[in-house]
Scaffold this motif. Structure first.
Motif, PDB file in Angstrom:
ATOM      1  N   CYS A 138       0.833  -1.211   0.000  1.00  0.00           N
ATOM      2  CA  CYS A 138       0.000   0.000   0.000  1.00  0.00           C
ATOM      3  C   CYS A 138       0.865   1.259   0.000  1.00  0.00           C
ATOM      4  O   CYS A 138       0.581   2.238  -0.694  1.00  0.00           O
ATOM      5  CB  CYS A 138      -0.901   0.015   1.224  1.00  0.00           C
ATOM      6  N   VAL A 139       1.958   1.218   0.821  1.00  0.00           N
ATOM      7  CA  VAL A 139       2.765   2.428   0.990  1.00  0.00           C
ATOM      8  C   VAL A 139       3.632   2.723  -0.218  1.00  0.00           C
ATOM      9  O   VAL A 139       4.272   3.780  -0.274  1.00  0.00           O
ATOM     10  CB  VAL A 139       3.669   2.328   2.255  1.00  0.00           C
ATOM     11  N   ASP A 140       3.659   1.797  -1.201  1.00  0.00           N
ATOM     12  CA  ASP A 140       4.410   2.102  -2.420  1.00  0.00           C
ATOM     13  C   ASP A 140       3.701   3.163  -3.254  1.00  0.00           C
ATOM     14  O   ASP A 140       4.328   3.836  -4.074  1.00  0.00           O
ATOM     15  CB  ASP A 140       4.620   0.824  -3.242  1.00  0.00           C
ATOM     16  N   CYS A 141       2.385   3.294  -3.077  1.00  0.00           N
ATOM     17  CA  CYS A 141       1.641   4.290  -3.844  1.00  0.00           C
ATOM     18  C   CYS A 141       1.031   5.371  -2.959  1.00  0.00           C
ATOM     19  O   CYS A 141       1.010   6.538  -3.330  1.00  0.00           O
ATOM     20  CB  CYS A 141       0.522   3.638  -4.651  1.00  0.00           C
ATOM     21  N   HIS A 142       0.497   4.966  -1.811  1.00  0.00           N
ATOM     22  CA  HIS A 142      -0.199   5.941  -0.966  1.00  0.00           C
ATOM     23  C   HIS A 142       0.807   6.734  -0.162  1.00  0.00           C
ATOM     24  O   HIS A 142       1.592   6.174   0.598  1.00  0.00           O
ATOM     25  CB  HIS A 142      -1.214   5.245  -0.074  1.00  0.00           C
ATOM     26  N   THR A 143       0.761   8.045  -0.325  1.00  0.00           N
ATOM     27  CA  THR A 143       1.824   8.883   0.233  1.00  0.00           C
ATOM     28  C   THR A 143       1.549   9.237   1.680  1.00  0.00           C
ATOM     29  O   THR A 143       0.438   9.102   2.195  1.00  0.00           O
ATOM     30  CB  THR A 143       1.939  10.195  -0.551  1.00  0.00           C
ATOM     31  N   ASN A 144       2.588   9.729   2.273  1.00  0.00           N
ATOM     32  CA  ASN A 144       2.560  10.307   3.608  1.00  0.00           C
ATOM     33  C   ASN A 144       1.395  11.301   3.745  1.00  0.00           C
ATOM     34  O   ASN A 144       0.596  11.232   4.687  1.00  0.00           O
ATOM     35  CB  ASN A 144       3.928  10.996   3.756  1.00  0.00           C
ATOM     36  N   GLY A 145       1.277  12.207   2.778  1.00  0.00           N
ATOM     37  CA  GLY A 145       0.231  13.236   2.844  1.00  0.00           C
ATOM     38  C   GLY A 145      -1.163  12.654   2.748  1.00  0.00           C
ATOM     39  O   GLY A 145      -2.103  13.137   3.391  1.00  0.00           O
ATOM     40  N   GLU A 146      -1.328  11.606   1.977  1.00  0.00           N
ATOM     41  CA  GLU A 146      -2.638  10.973   1.882  1.00  0.00           C
ATOM     42  C   GLU A 146      -3.012  10.271   3.185  1.00  0.00           C
ATOM     43  O   GLU A 146      -4.129  10.362   3.666  1.00  0.00           O
ATOM     44  CB  GLU A 146      -2.630   9.918   0.765  1.00  0.00           C
ATOM     45  N   VAL A 147      -2.033   9.543   3.725  1.00  0.00           N
ATOM     46  CA  VAL A 147      -2.333   8.673   4.856  1.00  0.00           C
ATOM     47  C   VAL A 147      -2.375   9.447   6.166  1.00  0.00           C
ATOM     48  O   VAL A 147      -3.292   9.292   6.977  1.00  0.00           O
ATOM     49  CB  VAL A 147      -1.291   7.537   4.932  1.00  0.00           C
ATOM     50  N   MET A 148      -1.386  10.296   6.384  1.00  0.00           N
ATOM     51  CA  MET A 148      -1.318  11.035   7.649  1.00  0.00           C
ATOM     52  C   MET A 148      -2.046  12.371   7.565  1.00  0.00           C
ATOM     53  O   MET A 148      -2.133  13.096   8.559  1.00  0.00           O
ATOM     54  CB  MET A 148       0.147  11.258   8.046  1.00  0.00           C
ATOM     55  N   GLY A 149      -2.562  12.700   6.398  1.00  0.00           N
ATOM     56  CA  GLY A 149      -3.305  13.950   6.245  1.00  0.00           C
ATOM     57  C   GLY A 149      -2.389  15.095   5.870  1.00  0.00           C
ATOM     58  O   GLY A 149      -1.164  14.991   5.942  1.00  0.00           O
ATOM     59  N   ASN A 150      -3.016  16.190   5.447  1.00  0.00           N
ATOM     60  CA  ASN A 150      -2.231  17.350   5.018  1.00  0.00           C
ATOM     61  C   ASN A 150      -2.346  18.502   6.002  1.00  0.00           C
ATOM     62  O   ASN A 150      -1.998  19.635   5.696  1.00  0.00           O
ATOM     63  CB  ASN A 150      -2.638  17.786   3.609  1.00  0.00           C
TER      64      ASN A 150
END
Lengths: 346, 439
Positions: free
Chosen positions: B308-320
């Motif tokens: 999952c983390v290969d595509c879903h970024t830090n900003g997507e997962v932890m919020g902006n």
């Protein structure tokens, strides 16, 4: 013949056999003395490790308890000796009341004994405070605020105890000094005086008529000392067993690495003051924390003058002449035990 | 012998034995292991019982941090109950209830001027923590609010630095009263299982922590500890794989919450999947295929093979850093992010700043590295995929979790027939669906 030394003063060549039986005194006075000496013997080494500052108190107790070799044993012995002392001293008081041994001419020694018990309670409370953790800090806060309730001198008393408007390092140093010196020295002197007076008042309370008749079987000093030795060994066994298997309590520290004080556990008072804590739930602090405890003390202090002035019945269990004294002390005892149990279960 | 002498002999012997007992107890005391972390300067004895426990991460070295700085507790107590009683968040100091105290501070993970550096604020405002999307949808659907814009979160949260069109100023805590619609009350009491503060369902596949550790401390599906702390139970489920943070977060860690079943809005309950394999001798690939997504879904090969983390970024997962009503407000990575379009290469960025986030992120991951001068994928939101690098001829992805290398095919110059305005993954799935090989 040389003047007898203090030991010989306390151990005359012979004493009445009936009253020297373990089944009569239960050795409670002697056990209390031994426990008090144990407290000094264990307390002095603890002073080498304990640091009486708000920042370091809890930490130094942990070093004593967990790091220093046999530190845990010293602390446990000190704790359990204090617990046992309050029990044996209280039972000693009950024995004296129920066997009529406070009667003339022993009224003054009754006062001395009562003073020793009260100072022992203060010693225990000050020792409890030295733990300086969330439990004892709560008790200290409640306890010192109760003194503010005392009419007229309340605020002065509070500042004398606390050393200022708030609980600080000064408070801890004051309690430390009371605990290690200010209360210990008076108690030691009182214990000596108390023991001295036993002999001065005619020896341990015994049946006067039988003594005069000269028919009373008597016990030699050697036998008495041997019995004392057996009792001492027994109490030491109990003390060490408790200390090996049950650790003295500790709670989360106050201060540097403390959690919020709101997490103070629900039991704030030490076990021997739980009954006052129970009263504090029922009545305003002036009554529950000041008048009632003082009233109990006053009633006990005046017992040989107010509740029973008669001489007959010394060394007789539950003699009718002491009925009032027995009922009042019995009621106070039952009351304190019940309140303690109720508060313990809260 | 007289009675006194007998009693003295017996009690004397007993006393000697008891004193011997004290010596035995002293001899059995563990040798104290003391550590004085450089950041606190205060000695702690935790390692006396926990010697051998894994260092949580290289960035939180045990020499610098010790245990108490993050965990709290009574670091000088060698009684387990006393030592642990005042720990923050129980075993997990990153639980969101205590995270600011444990992990926060301007020298650590909160208080930065930019949202991007204020990790705790970002997580607290993220949909994973607020659960605002589900709450708003359900509350709206059952008449509890006028539209589907979020009003409530798991806890009250505010944001005074709104940077996106969909950002909200504040959420109130979701505690529907007895006057709320019945289904909303039922939802509130039975369905708030899937957010960063919710305790895990205690069953295989579901074991996980809360807060930061919900993602960054990996739990195996069986919930068993496999590390070397001598006092953490090895046969009791509910522990992380080891006492370590990671950014190499495997797919099954995400799956401890995601793809585990569905909510029934009719019954207001969570229906667990019943097709998850039990303990078996499946290969890793078979296990992955069976577990990865629910059977009704359609996915491409890279979605099966990568994590999952290969595509879903830090900003997507932890919020902006903004509060949003929908997770889709922050989710923006599409196939084109790496594959480009028929007319354009994917966005690329050459790293020239030694403090570039791509380099910092790479330093936290054991499986790939980024060096100055490397050219990596960039996104429309200003993030970078340091693990997908352009070497001048080819685009190569290094798996963040397993280090496997993949050549990333480009749409540019291929026979792909996508329309320029149909770039969402659903359109790609129409041609590139992968069927799983195990049944």
């Amino acid at each position: 013949m040389a003047r007898p030394n203090f030991f010989e003063h306390l151990h005359p060549p012979t004493i009445p056999a009936r009253e020297a039986r373990f089944g009569y005194t239960f050795g409670l006075g002697g056990m209390s003395l031994l426990l008090f000496l144990s407290l000094i013997v264990t307390g002095v080494p603890l002073m080498f490790g304990y640091v009486p500052t708000a920042v370091s108190a809890a930490e130094s107790i942990r070093v004593i308890t967990y790091v220093a070799p046999f530190g845990w044993l010293l602390r446990n012995l000190h704790y359990w000796a204090a617990v046992l002392l309050l029990l044996t001293a209280s039972l000693h008081l009950l024995r004296v009341v129920f066997s009529g041994s406070y009667k003339k001419p022993r009224q003054f020694n009754w006062l001395l004994g009562l003073s020793i018990l009260l100072l022992s309670l203060l010693l225990s409370f000050s020792g409890y405070v030295l733990r300086w953790d969330v439990d004892t800090y709560g008790a200290l806060t409640v306890g010192t605020h109760i003194t503010q309730q005392v009419p007229l001198i309340g605020n002065w008393l509070y500042r004398l105890l606390v050393g200022g408007p708030n609980i600080t390092d000064t408070t801890l140093v004051r309690f430390y000094t009371w605990h290690t010196l200010g209360l210990v020295v008076p108690v030691l002197l009182l214990i000596g005086w108390h023991a001295f007076r036993v002999r001065r008042d005619g020896g341990i309370g015994h049946r006067e008529a039988e003594a005069v008749s000269g028919k009373t079987p008597r016990l030699a000093r050697r036998e008495l000392v041997q019995r004392e030795g057996v009792a001492a060994l027994a109490i030491l066994c109990v003390l060490f067993l408790l200390s090996i298997f049950w650790d003295a309590p500790l709670a989360a520290p106050v201060g540097r690495f403390a959690g919020p004080l709101a997490e103070t556990s629900h039991i704030a008072a030490p076990w021997f003051f739980l009954w006052i804590q129970a009263l504090l739930r029922l009545w305003p602090p002036l009554w529950a924390g000041v008048f009632i405890p003082l009233g109990v003390v006053l009633l006990l202090a005046l017992l040989p003058w107010v509740l029973d002035r008669r001489e007959e019945g010394t060394a007789v269990w539950f003699h009718p002449s002491g009925r009032w004294a027995q009922v009042v002390v019995g009621a106070i005892t039952v009351g304190i035990i019940l309140l303690t149990i109720v508060e313990w279960r809260q | 012998m007289s009675g006194n002498q007998k009693a003295t002999a017996v009690l004397g012997l007993a006393f000697l034995l008891i004193v011997l007992g004290a010596v035995v107890r002293q001899a059995r005391q563990p040798a104290v292991v003391q550590l004085t972390p450089t950041l606190t300067g205060q000695p702690e004895l935790c390692l006396t019982c926990h010697e051998g426990i894994e260092e949580i991460s290289a960035a939180h070295s045990i020499e610098a941090f010790g245990c108490v700085l993050c965990h709290g507790g009574d670091g000088l107590a060698l009684d387990a109950d006393l030592a642990h009683a005042t720990m923050r968040g129980g075993r997990n100091p990153s639980d969101l209830a205590v995270v600011e105290e444990s992990c926060g501070g301007s020298a650590c993970h909160s208080g930065a001027a930019e949202d991007s550096g204020d990790h705790i604020h970002r997580v607290l405002t993220s949909v994973q923590a607020t659960y605002a999307g589900a709450i708003a949808q359900v509350n709206f659907a059952f008449g509890g609010q006028a539209d589907a814009t979020a009003v409530f979160g798991i806890t009250a949260v505010t944001d005074n630095n709104i940077t996106t069109d969909t950002g909200l100023a504040a959420l109130a805590a979701f505690h529907p009263g007895s006057d709320a619609p019945g289904p909303v009350q039922a939802f509130s009491s039975d369905c708030l299982l899937c957010h960063l503060s919710a305790a895990a369902i205690e069953a295989p596949y579901y074991y996980r922590a809360t807060g930061c550790a919900a993602c960054h401390v990996v739990y195996e599906n069986d919930g068993l500890y496999r590390g070397s702390d001598p006092t953490t139970p090895k046969d009791e489920a509910g522990y992380g794989r080891s006492h370590q943070f990671t950014t190499a977060i495997p797919y099954y860690q995400c799956n401890h919450c995601h793809n585990r079943g569905n909510y029934s809005l009719r019954q207001m309950s969570f229906l667990e999947r019943d097709d998850l394999p039990g303990a078996s001798s499946l290969s890793a690939q078979e296990q992955r295929e069976l577990e990865y997504y629910q059977p009704i879904s359609q996915f491409t090969l890279c979605e099966w093979e990568l994590d999952c983390v290969d595509c879903h970024t830090n900003g997507e997962v932890m919020g902006n850093g903004d509060i949003h009503s929908h997770q889709q407000d922050v989710q923006y990575v599409q196939c084109q992010t790496c594959h480009g379009t028929l007319t354009e290469m994917p966005l690329l960025e050459t790293i020239t700043d030694p403090a570039h986030p791509a380099i910092i992120s790479a330093d936290l991951n054991p499986n790939y590295s980024v060096e100055l001068g490397d050219t990596v994928i960039a996104t429309t939101q200003g993030e970078t995929f340091g693990w997908v690098q352009w070497d001048g001829e080819r685009l190569v992805e290094t798996g963040k979790v397993d280090g496997r290398l993949y050549e990333v095919p480009l749409v540019l110059g291929s026979g792909c027939q996508q329309k320029p305005d149909e770039q969402e993954s659903a359109y790609c799935h129409e041609c590139h669906t992968y069927e799983r090989t195990v049944k």
